[in-house]
Design a protein around this motif. Sequence first.
Motif, PDB file in Angstrom:
ATOM      1  N   PHE A  78      -3.736   7.205  -0.045  1.00 51.60           N
ATOM      2  CA  PHE A  78      -3.566   6.010   0.776  1.00 51.60           C
ATOM      3  C   PHE A  78      -4.795   5.092   0.690  1.00 51.60           C
ATOM      4  O   PHE A  78      -4.651   3.859   0.718  1.00 51.60           O
ATOM      5  N   ARG A  79      -5.969   5.692   0.576  1.00 48.56           N
ATOM      6  CA  ARG A  79      -7.175   4.859   0.485  1.00 48.56           C
ATOM      7  C   ARG A  79      -7.137   3.969  -0.747  1.00 48.56           C
ATOM      8  O   ARG A  79      -7.394   2.755  -0.667  1.00 48.56           O
ATOM      9  N   HIS A  82      -4.459   1.273  -0.685  1.00 49.20           N
ATOM     10  CA  HIS A  82      -4.922   0.120   0.093  1.00 49.20           C
ATOM     11  C   HIS A  82      -5.893  -0.732  -0.721  1.00 49.20           C
ATOM     12  O   HIS A  82      -5.789  -1.962  -0.765  1.00 49.20           O
ATOM     13  N   ILE A  87      -0.585  -1.467  -0.319  1.00 47.67           N
ATOM     14  CA  ILE A  87      -0.255  -1.460   1.102  1.00 47.67           C
ATOM     15  C   ILE A  87      -1.288  -2.312   1.823  1.00 47.67           C
ATOM     16  O   ILE A  87      -2.418  -2.490   1.340  1.00 47.67           O
ATOM     17  N   THR A  88      -0.922  -2.841   2.988  1.00 46.96           N
ATOM     18  CA  THR A  88      -1.822  -3.764   3.708  1.00 46.96           C
ATOM     19  C   THR A  88      -2.858  -3.040   4.550  1.00 46.96           C
ATOM     20  O   THR A  88      -3.866  -3.635   4.934  1.00 46.96           O
ATOM     21  N   ALA A  89      -2.611  -1.779   4.881  1.00 45.93           N
ATOM     22  CA  ALA A  89      -3.558  -1.020   5.695  1.00 45.93           C
ATOM     23  C   ALA A  89      -3.467   0.448   5.313  1.00 45.93           C
ATOM     24  O   ALA A  89      -2.436   0.918   4.803  1.00 45.93           O
ATOM     25  N   ASP A  90      -4.540   1.189   5.561  1.00 46.70           N
ATOM     26  CA  ASP A  90      -4.595   2.619   5.257  1.00 46.70           C
ATOM     27  C   ASP A  90      -4.214   3.400   6.506  1.00 46.70           C
ATOM     28  O   ASP A  90      -4.999   3.478   7.451  1.00 46.70           O
TER      29      ASP A  90
END
Length: 287
Positions: A78-79, A82, A87-90
């Motif tokens: 996820f890091r 992002h 993606i817009t946020a982690d």
Amino acid sequence: MSRAQLAAVSFLARYAGRTHSLYAFQLREWFAWCEISGLDPLLGIQRAHIELYIRHLGERGLMDSSVVTMMHAVRGYFRFAHIDGLITADPAVYARLPKIHRDESRTQGLDRLELIRFLQVAQTITVHHGALAYLLGINALRASEAAAVRIEDYADTLRVLHVIGKGNKPATMPVTVPVLRALEACRGQRTSGHLVLRPVSGKPIDRRDVYRMVARIAKTAGIPRHISPHSLRHAAITNALDAGVPLRDAQILARHADPRTTEHYDRARGNLDRHGVHFLTAYVAGV
């Protein structure tokens, strides 16, 4: 290829070898849980989903430390998704992980007398066992590092050993006289190629051979518990600390990026005779 799969491929491309295999397994577990839960593994994931997965891992019977380990790839996934703008946020950055306390390493190492016996016995089995024992127990190499040592890595100078460590980081370390004797006995008349070979076939050893050879040495030496290659690395670090080697120098020996990792090996921190209050009391009293 879905965006989630693209993010996984991009993340895993950063790693190789055992780390790649481990992280790929951890991501497969995450993807499988998401499929069962009716979730996209990447899009729409919130912190609550991450924490539900963490709870799921605990309910499977994993220890807290294993849960934290299983989350390494998921958090990294996820890091970087992002960072890469997928993606817009982690959602994993603030997910609560189990708290674990590792004041000391739990690896079963060897004390000074056991390490001495291990090194002595190894040389009586074959010269290959002897060289491997010194690489692990004195130079604190990891199993894969010891298996990869080539004659060219030290033979040019006979004083230093060049290795490629974890994360493909090169390192240079001294070769002391006892270690050199073991390496030279193993090398024989050879001038190139892998140093430690399988005694029967003469082929280069791999990580599995390292484990088998260490187990044979431990059994022959009469050490009554499970001893792995990491036990020898552990023994090298802990015995260096017991010998009074400063933490910074022990960190260099271990090639740890963080001194706190080296501190985990210091089993002597529980020795109250060495506690700082003794030195402070003597200092204040002017003794």
